[in-house]
Scaffold this active site. Structure first.
Site, PDB file in Angstrom:
ATOM      1  N   MET A 121      36.028  41.266  45.192  1.00 23.79           N
ATOM      2  CA  MET A 121      35.296  41.966  44.117  1.00 23.79           C
ATOM      3  C   MET A 121      33.976  42.495  44.643  1.00 23.79           C
ATOM      4  SD  MET A 121      35.901  39.326  40.997  1.00 23.79           S
ATOM      5  CE  MET A 121      37.524  38.660  40.629  1.00 23.79           C
TER       6      MET A 121
ATOM      7  N   HIS B  66      43.938  41.008  46.845  1.00 18.20           N
ATOM      8  CA  HIS B  66      43.785  41.820  45.637  1.00 18.20           C
ATOM      9  C   HIS B  66      42.408  42.475  45.685  1.00 18.20           C
ATOM     10  CE1 HIS B  66      43.545  41.667  40.921  1.00 18.20           C
ATOM     11  NE2 HIS B  66      43.559  42.899  41.391  1.00 18.20           N
TER      12      HIS B  66
ATOM     13  N   ASP C 296      48.886  38.262  36.944  1.00 20.80           N
ATOM     14  CA  ASP C 296      47.607  37.679  37.381  1.00 20.80           C
ATOM     15  C   ASP C 296      46.631  37.592  36.217  1.00 20.80           C
ATOM     16  OD1 ASP C 296      45.303  36.965  38.731  1.00 20.80           O
ATOM     17  OD2 ASP C 296      45.149  38.803  39.907  1.00 20.80           O
TER      18      ASP C 296
HETATM   19  C1  DX5 Z   1      40.784  38.121  38.009  1.00 17.74           C
HETATM   20  C2  DX5 Z   1      41.511  37.772  39.279  1.00 17.74           C
HETATM   21  C3  DX5 Z   1      42.514  36.680  39.117  1.00 17.74           C
HETATM   22  C4  DX5 Z   1      41.911  35.393  38.626  1.00 17.74           C
HETATM   23  C5  DX5 Z   1      42.952  34.419  38.234  1.00 17.74           C
HETATM   24  O1  DX5 Z   1      40.032  39.236  38.227  1.00 17.74           O
HETATM   25  O2  DX5 Z   1      42.223  38.897  39.778  1.00 17.74           O
HETATM   26  O3  DX5 Z   1      43.228  36.489  40.326  1.00 17.74           O
HETATM   27  O4  DX5 Z   1      41.098  34.821  39.567  1.00 17.74           O
HETATM   28  O5  DX5 Z   1      42.288  33.295  37.752  1.00 17.74           O
HETATM   29  P1  DX5 Z   1      42.853  32.456  36.525  1.00 17.74           P
HETATM   30  O6  DX5 Z   1      44.200  31.977  36.944  1.00 17.74           O
HETATM   31  O7  DX5 Z   1      41.853  31.379  36.362  1.00 17.74           O
HETATM   32  O8  DX5 Z   1      42.922  33.389  35.355  1.00 17.74           O
HETATM   33 ZN    ZN Z   2      43.699  38.612  41.454  1.00 17.45          ZN
END
Ligand code: DX5
Ligand code: ZN
Length: 219
Positions: A38, A67, A176
């Site tokens: 991110m 990701h 996700d």
């Molecule tokens: C959100 C991420 C996810 C997240 C998943 O932006 O892409 O991968 O970390 O976390 P949980 O399973 O806690 O929702």
């Molecule tokens: Zn993710």
């Protein structure tokens, strides 16, 4: 039906000991390691970049499911490929030209993932379906772990499942966000085969037990 894969998101891991955390995930039966990147711009949160991924590579043989929530993503694809990503997933909104970015990922010999935010329509993918290895349906708005599963994602997963089946291609359908022992069954019933889970795993003591429990809820 394809082999089910569990891809724990290290977003909720202890970042001061990421190597150990990843080892524990591998020992606990994870199939992939989901790495959330991110930039504080495409999403309102900042995480890790290529040097961390490169250093983590030696802790596991599992594929890195990277990701990318960064914009513009195109110029950074090479860095993540070189750092050791195996699957590189991008968001269509984060690139000027989806086709070019997909081709670049392929040029580095990596698997191509394309992610759909809750508000992004499936039609965004139609022109690229021949070039994609994985479709990631976001079941939360990206940015943070620990959010609540958005239930309208179920319908979207079913539609993406149909699109994949109609294409006749070997494409994984990953979900996700907000995946836990209750929501994983719903997502699998709708046709997902790859499940990201962050807080549901890291908020527990025994990752192996939690991963097995999640797997047992898949229908
Ligand atoms: C959100 C991420 C996810 C997240 C998943 O932006 O892409 O991968 O970390 O976390 P949980 O399973 O806690 O929702
Ligand atoms: Zn993710």
């Amino acid at each position: 039906m394809k082999k089910i894969q569990i891809s724990p998101s290290i977003l909720s891991a202890d970042f001061s000991r990421l190597g150990e955390e990843i080892k524990k995930l591998e020992e606990g039966g994870a199939d992939l390691i989901h790495v959330d990147v991110m930039d504080g711009h495409f999403v309102p949160n900042l995480t890790i970049g290529p040097p961390v991924i490169k250093n983590l590579r030696k802790y596991t043989k599992l594929p890195f499911d990277v990701h990318l929530m960064i914009s513009p993503v195109h110029k950074y694809i090479e860095n993540y490929a070189e750092a050791g990503a195996d699957i590189i997933t991008i968001h269509p909104e984060a690139t000027e030209n989806l086709k070019n970015s997909i081709n670049l990922i392929k040029k580095f010999g990596k698997k191509v993932g394309v992610s759909l935010n809750p508000k992004t329509t499936i039609s965004t993918l139609i022109d690229e379906i021949e070039n994609i290895d994985l479709i990631l349906v976001m079941s939360v708005n990206p940015g943070f772990g620990g959010q609540k599963f958005i239930h309208s994602s179920i319908d979207k997963i079913s539609k993406v499942r149909k699109m994949i089946d109609d294409s006749g291609r070997d494409i994984r359908l990953e979900v996700d966000g907000g995946i836990n022992s209750e929501t994983i069954g719903l997502a699998s019933e709708a046709g997902a085969d790859t499940f990201v889970a962050g807080s549901a795993i890291f908020n527990t003591e025994n990752y192996e037990q939690t991963i097995s429990e999640l797997r047992s809820k898949i229908v």
